[in-house]
Design a protein around this motif. Structure first.
Motif, short mmCIF file in Angstrom:
data_model
loop_
_atom_site.label_atom_id
_atom_site.label_comp_id
_atom_site.label_asym_id
_atom_site.label_seq_id
_atom_site.Cartn_x
_atom_site.Cartn_y
_atom_site.Cartn_z
N HIS A 98 49.71 52.75 30.98
CA HIS A 98 48.55 51.89 31.48
C HIS A 98 48.78 51.23 32.63
O HIS A 98 48.19 51.44 33.80
CB HIS A 98 47.96 51.01 30.46
CG HIS A 98 46.79 50.38 30.90
ND1 HIS A 98 46.79 48.69 31.25
CD2 HIS A 98 45.66 50.68 30.93
CE1 HIS A 98 45.46 48.58 31.55
NE2 HIS A 98 44.87 49.61 31.40
N LYS A 99 50.25 50.59 32.94
CA LYS A 99 50.38 49.78 34.15
C LYS A 99 50.75 50.90 35.34
O LYS A 99 50.05 50.67 36.36
CB LYS A 99 51.71 49.18 34.09
CG LYS A 99 51.52 47.79 33.10
CD LYS A 99 52.83 47.15 32.98
CE LYS A 99 52.80 46.06 31.65
NZ LYS A 99 53.88 45.50 31.33
N LEU A 112 47.38 52.12 36.62
CA LEU A 112 46.55 51.17 37.10
C LEU A 112 47.31 50.90 38.72
O LEU A 112 46.32 50.93 40.06
CB LEU A 112 46.67 49.89 36.68
CG LEU A 112 45.82 49.58 35.43
CD1 LEU A 112 46.14 47.93 34.93
CD2 LEU A 112 44.32 49.64 35.94
N ARG A 113 48.47 51.26 39.02
CA ARG A 113 48.97 51.45 40.20
C ARG A 113 48.53 52.62 41.05
O ARG A 113 48.26 52.41 42.17
CB ARG A 113 50.41 51.27 39.94
CG ARG A 113 51.45 49.95 39.80
CD ARG A 113 52.73 49.86 39.82
NE ARG A 113 53.31 50.78 38.77
CZ ARG A 113 53.87 50.45 37.59
NH1 ARG A 113 53.52 49.01 37.16
NH2 ARG A 113 54.28 51.50 36.97
N LEU A 148 45.88 54.01 40.66
CA LEU A 148 44.41 53.88 41.03
C LEU A 148 44.44 53.11 42.07
O LEU A 148 43.52 53.16 43.06
CB LEU A 148 43.56 53.31 39.63
CG LEU A 148 42.18 53.07 40.06
CD1 LEU A 148 41.37 54.36 40.43
CD2 LEU A 148 41.61 52.54 38.86
N ALA A 149 45.20 52.08 42.26
CA ALA A 149 45.05 50.81 43.13
C ALA A 149 45.47 51.73 44.69
O ALA A 149 44.82 51.46 45.65
CB ALA A 149 45.90 49.72 43.04
N LYS A 169 42.56 54.21 45.67
CA LYS A 169 41.15 53.59 46.26
C LYS A 169 40.89 53.56 47.66
O LYS A 169 39.63 54.15 48.17
CB LYS A 169 40.92 52.16 45.58
CG LYS A 169 40.63 52.27 44.17
CD LYS A 169 40.34 50.81 43.60
CE LYS A 169 39.82 50.91 42.13
NZ LYS A 169 39.51 49.67 41.65
N LYS A 180 31.69 44.54 37.73
CA LYS A 180 32.94 45.44 38.45
C LYS A 180 32.39 46.53 39.25
O LYS A 180 31.84 47.36 38.78
CB LYS A 180 33.62 46.25 37.10
CG LYS A 180 34.26 44.95 36.21
CD LYS A 180 35.15 45.83 35.08
CE LYS A 180 35.86 44.96 34.19
NZ LYS A 180 36.35 45.56 32.98
N GLU A 203 34.85 50.32 39.45
CA GLU A 203 35.71 51.19 38.58
C GLU A 203 35.61 52.66 38.63
O GLU A 203 34.92 53.29 39.28
CB GLU A 203 34.73 51.01 37.31
CG GLU A 203 35.03 49.55 36.68
CD GLU A 203 34.50 49.44 35.29
OE1 GLU A 203 33.31 50.32 34.98
OE2 GLU A 203 34.97 48.66 34.58
#
Length: 73
Positions: free
Chosen positions: A11-12, A15-16, A18-19, A22, A70, A73
């Motif tokens: 999960h972490k 998230l990295r 995805l960041a 973006k 949000k 997303e």
């Protein structure tokens, strides 16, 4: 390691990832809009759930005032 540890690490990392994704994704969305692509087409192709999210990213709308909203997303 337990399932929680494994899933938490995955999960972490997601998230990295995805960041990092973006900024170039948003730039590509803006470039597509400049060529006349519709907001709905950009929504479908980018993976965003709502037109409002796309409008905010494109600078064509203000973020919602709802608490907990949000927009990316």
């Amino acid at each position: 390691m337990s399932d929680l540890d494994d899933l938490g690490q995955r999960h972490k990392q997601l998230l990295r990832d995805l960041a990092e994704l973006k900024a170039p994704l948003h730039a590509a969305m803006i470039a597509e809009r400049a060529t006349g692509t519709t907001q709905n087409d950009i929504r479908e192709r980018s993976g965003y759930k709502t037109i409002q999210q796309v409008r905010v990213i494109l600078g064509e709308a203000q973020p919602s005032k709802r608490s907990g909203s949000k927009t990316a997303e």
